[in-house]
Design an enzyme around this catalytic site. Sequence first.
Site, PDB file in Angstrom:
ATOM      1  N   LYS A   1       0.845  -1.188   0.000  1.00 54.42           N
ATOM      2  CA  LYS A   1       0.000   0.000   0.000  1.00 54.42           C
ATOM      3  C   LYS A   1       0.883   1.242   0.000  1.00 54.42           C
ATOM      4  O   LYS A   1       1.827   1.339   0.780  1.00 54.42           O
ATOM      5  CB  LYS A   1      -0.922  -0.003   1.226  1.00 54.42           C
ATOM      6  CG  LYS A   1      -2.024  -1.054   1.150  1.00 54.42           C
ATOM      7  CD  LYS A   1      -2.933  -0.983   2.360  1.00 54.42           C
ATOM      8  CE  LYS A   1      -4.110  -1.932   2.231  1.00 54.42           C
ATOM      9  NZ  LYS A   1      -5.089  -1.502   1.218  1.00 54.42           N
TER      10      LYS A   1
ATOM     11  N   LYS B   1     -14.352  -7.285  -4.186  1.00 50.24           N
ATOM     12  CA  LYS B   1     -14.559  -7.654  -2.785  1.00 50.24           C
ATOM     13  C   LYS B   1     -16.043  -7.955  -2.608  1.00 50.24           C
ATOM     14  O   LYS B   1     -16.858  -7.024  -2.552  1.00 50.24           O
ATOM     15  CB  LYS B   1     -14.124  -6.528  -1.857  1.00 50.24           C
ATOM     16  CG  LYS B   1     -12.661  -6.119  -1.977  1.00 50.24           C
ATOM     17  CD  LYS B   1     -12.365  -4.968  -1.027  1.00 50.24           C
ATOM     18  CE  LYS B   1     -10.891  -4.580  -1.059  1.00 50.24           C
ATOM     19  NZ  LYS B   1     -10.525  -3.880  -2.301  1.00 50.24           N
TER      20      LYS B   1
END
Length: 358
Positions: free
Chosen positions: A157, A265
């Site tokens: 990230k 997701k």
Amino acid sequence: MNFDWSLGERNLIFKFDAGTSRGIIKNKYSAFLKLHNEKSNAVGLGEAGPLKGLSEEFDEDLKSLIHFKLKELNGDAQLIEEFIQRDYQVFSSIKFAIESAFYDVRLESPFQIYKTGFFNGQQHIPINGLIWMGEYEFMKEQIAQKLNDGFECIKIKIGALDIDREMSLIHDLRKKFRKDKIEIRVDANGAFQYDEAREIMNELYKLDIHSIEQPIAVKNFEDMSRLARDSKLAIALDEELIGVREPNDKLALLKLIRPQFIVLKPSLHGGLYETSQWIDFAESQGIGWWITSALESNIGLNAISQFVSQYKPDLYQGLGTGKLFENNIKSPLTISTGKISYNNSLDWDLKDLEFKPL
């Protein structure tokens, strides 16, 4: 065929302070639905675990929302099936929970959501090793641990801390491992402005990075389309997909931006059935995809992993979050050498998860 529902709850506690672009996460609430068929005595489980800043239902009374929807469905199998295939309005995590429990109760074996080799322990799904945001040394330690654990894909990230330090981490990793040894993905969570994103993406491309997730903020359709068209580095849409539920809107978004990949997701995209729609539309447009768990416990992760296993994916999936929690639900899900599998020699342990009738 009618069913009875009951609900359990757990506050999942992280083993460390998990750094994200939306702040530090120390714990996460999940509600668990149990579906019981009185005739066959079969049981199915599902998990609703909304995420702060991403799930519209996060600040709502989740239990009241669940109760309202289940009362409306009245335990009727036909109504539940119609709900799964036609309702694009109910909150995503709730639909995912109802859907998972319903798919679970249909099959003879407890915790089996789909008939695939994964549930029988014959299929292993390759996954990435996620590097959480944090201090420079903490991120380095995470990378070293993931490599030691046998991961061949590392996802980092970036964009919330010092981008120069983050880029230094990526430089160091690439110096040690060529792209045929370690695949590197980065996730920006929409952190950059267009010009900054373009510059960073050019540098990342020189480092043989696989892709960047959501380089700029959502709903900047023209800029995102330009980046996807003009950059040599592949773009994977992530947050951009959240809230897009109607089938025609899904296809229209993909045709508008034309990314190289999408990241899905189920807890945020309307559940498993709606996720399968995204996959169908993406493949029709020549767009690749992978699926990421959204900090579910092992109950939700089990449903997602079995869903993914239907597709026998070649790309690395984001299904490694099961080891994040101090008090996760013990299960046969096992992560080893960068793969997740279902070990039938291990048992589920639900003794501390109390369910109350709805």
